[in-house]
Enzyme design. Sequence first.
Site, PDB file in Angstrom:
ATOM      1  N   GLU A  30      -7.190  10.048   8.293  1.00  0.00           N
ATOM      2  CA  GLU A  30      -5.909   9.972   9.012  1.00  0.00           C
ATOM      3  C   GLU A  30      -5.898  10.913  10.216  1.00  0.00           C
ATOM      4  O   GLU A  30      -5.167  10.702  11.175  1.00  0.00           O
ATOM      5  CB  GLU A  30      -4.745  10.236   8.056  1.00  0.00           C
ATOM      6  CG  GLU A  30      -4.658   9.130   7.028  1.00  0.00           C
ATOM      7  CD  GLU A  30      -3.302   8.963   6.377  1.00  0.00           C
ATOM      8  OE1 GLU A  30      -2.366   9.700   6.718  1.00  0.00           O
ATOM      9  OE2 GLU A  30      -3.198   8.073   5.510  1.00  0.00           O
TER      10      GLU A  30
ATOM     11  N   CYS B 117      -3.774  -1.144  -2.244  1.00  0.00           N
ATOM     12  CA  CYS B 117      -4.022   0.264  -2.555  1.00  0.00           C
ATOM     13  C   CYS B 117      -4.825   0.376  -3.856  1.00  0.00           C
ATOM     14  O   CYS B 117      -4.375  -0.083  -4.911  1.00  0.00           O
ATOM     15  CB  CYS B 117      -2.668   0.955  -2.707  1.00  0.00           C
ATOM     16  SG  CYS B 117      -2.774   2.654  -3.230  1.00  0.00           S
TER      17      CYS B 117
ATOM     18  N   ASP C  40       0.835  -1.186   0.000  1.00  0.00           N
ATOM     19  CA  ASP C  40       0.000   0.000   0.000  1.00  0.00           C
ATOM     20  C   ASP C  40       0.879   1.248   0.000  1.00  0.00           C
ATOM     21  O   ASP C  40       2.069   1.195   0.288  1.00  0.00           O
ATOM     22  CB  ASP C  40      -0.889  -0.003   1.254  1.00  0.00           C
ATOM     23  CG  ASP C  40      -1.862   1.176   1.240  1.00  0.00           C
ATOM     24  OD1 ASP C  40      -2.536   1.363   0.212  1.00  0.00           O
ATOM     25  OD2 ASP C  40      -1.915   1.924   2.221  1.00  0.00           O
ATOM     26  N   SER C  41       0.244   2.368  -0.300  1.00  0.00           N
ATOM     27  CA  SER C  41       0.957   3.644  -0.280  1.00  0.00           C
ATOM     28  C   SER C  41       1.258   4.103   1.147  1.00  0.00           C
ATOM     29  O   SER C  41       2.043   5.020   1.343  1.00  0.00           O
ATOM     30  CB  SER C  41       0.118   4.693  -0.999  1.00  0.00           C
ATOM     31  OG  SER C  41      -1.166   4.757  -0.410  1.00  0.00           O
TER      32      SER C  41
ATOM     33  N   CYS D  56     -11.363   2.939  -1.923  1.00  0.00           N
ATOM     34  CA  CYS D  56     -10.113   3.482  -1.378  1.00  0.00           C
ATOM     35  C   CYS D  56      -9.894   2.804  -0.032  1.00  0.00           C
ATOM     36  O   CYS D  56     -10.861   2.561   0.701  1.00  0.00           O
ATOM     37  CB  CYS D  56     -10.232   4.992  -1.197  1.00  0.00           C
ATOM     38  SG  CYS D  56      -8.832   5.727  -0.325  1.00  0.00           S
TER      39      CYS D  56
ATOM     40  N   HIS E 149      -8.971   3.811   2.725  1.00  0.00           N
ATOM     41  CA  HIS E 149      -9.365   4.533   3.933  1.00  0.00           C
ATOM     42  C   HIS E 149     -10.876   4.545   4.175  1.00  0.00           C
ATOM     43  O   HIS E 149     -11.320   4.819   5.285  1.00  0.00           O
ATOM     44  CB  HIS E 149      -8.895   5.988   3.848  1.00  0.00           C
ATOM     45  CG  HIS E 149      -7.421   6.153   3.980  1.00  0.00           C
ATOM     46  ND1 HIS E 149      -6.534   5.520   3.147  1.00  0.00           N
ATOM     47  CD2 HIS E 149      -6.676   6.880   4.849  1.00  0.00           C
ATOM     48  CE1 HIS E 149      -5.297   5.862   3.492  1.00  0.00           C
ATOM     49  NE2 HIS E 149      -5.358   6.683   4.512  1.00  0.00           N
TER      50      HIS E 149
END
Length: 268
Positions: free
Chosen positions: A155, A76, A13-14, A187, A189
Amino acid sequence: MGDLNSRAIGVFDSGIGGLTVVRALMERLPFENIVYFGDTARVPYGIKSVETINRYALQITKFLIKKEVKLLIVACNTMAAVAFEAIKGVSPVPVLEVIGAGAAAAAARTKNKTIGVIGTPATVNSNAYARAIHRIDREVRVFSRACPLFVPLVEEGWLDHAATRLAALEYLRPVLAEGIDTLVLGCTHYPLLRPLIADIVGASVSLIDSAEAMAEIAAGLIVREKLGNPSETPPAYHFFVSDVPYRFQTIGESFLGRSLPHVEMVKL
Ligand code: DGL
């Protein structure tokens, strides 16, 4: 069963977000070892160019291949959207990615053949979800919307904050106006925003979590290819990041839903 079976699944993942996929994998495949790489020094990818994302993705692929994984999972969405072919091209082991998984789950779920997709700008601009859905069913109408504020809001831990709700209302209004009955959380997140998004879209819209869909597909491949780890002892989880691990460690626990074991910083 040979040595191959006890090797880890490589997840990349990023940054932190892929931990939602790790969480789903831990639940669905509780005996599998996992090696995770999060590119915390260079996150976010979602607003970067296709060329840069490809270059970074190949560096991560090489890192995980050196760890002798038996399977690679592109957690990701952004990398899956723009770099999947490049990753597959250099990987000696099977590669799975979240977009195919989320697209298949959404196509199976929609009744009115109208699906919404939300993701980063890179994911939405690539049209990868629409292409993947149309490969399954050409008649489905797909309406996509980039939600660039969601990643930093998540985040920040603002999962049920008035600012997040306002942003979500703005982003989702035009998609909802198209009469979707299914919405893909495209996504890493967004599963953390699931309660808030569910509240806004209402019970008539099904939410598709690409992380859960990914774990299901990984489990299917592991059975089909007879790749399962024969050991029934608690598996080993290794987490690698490209920046100092402090932030990953603290925020990561809410993504993973449990405490994070040892996190190691590496240079690619
Ligand atoms: N992991 C990315 C994704 O799923 C989100 C974070 C980023 O932009 O790098 O699209």
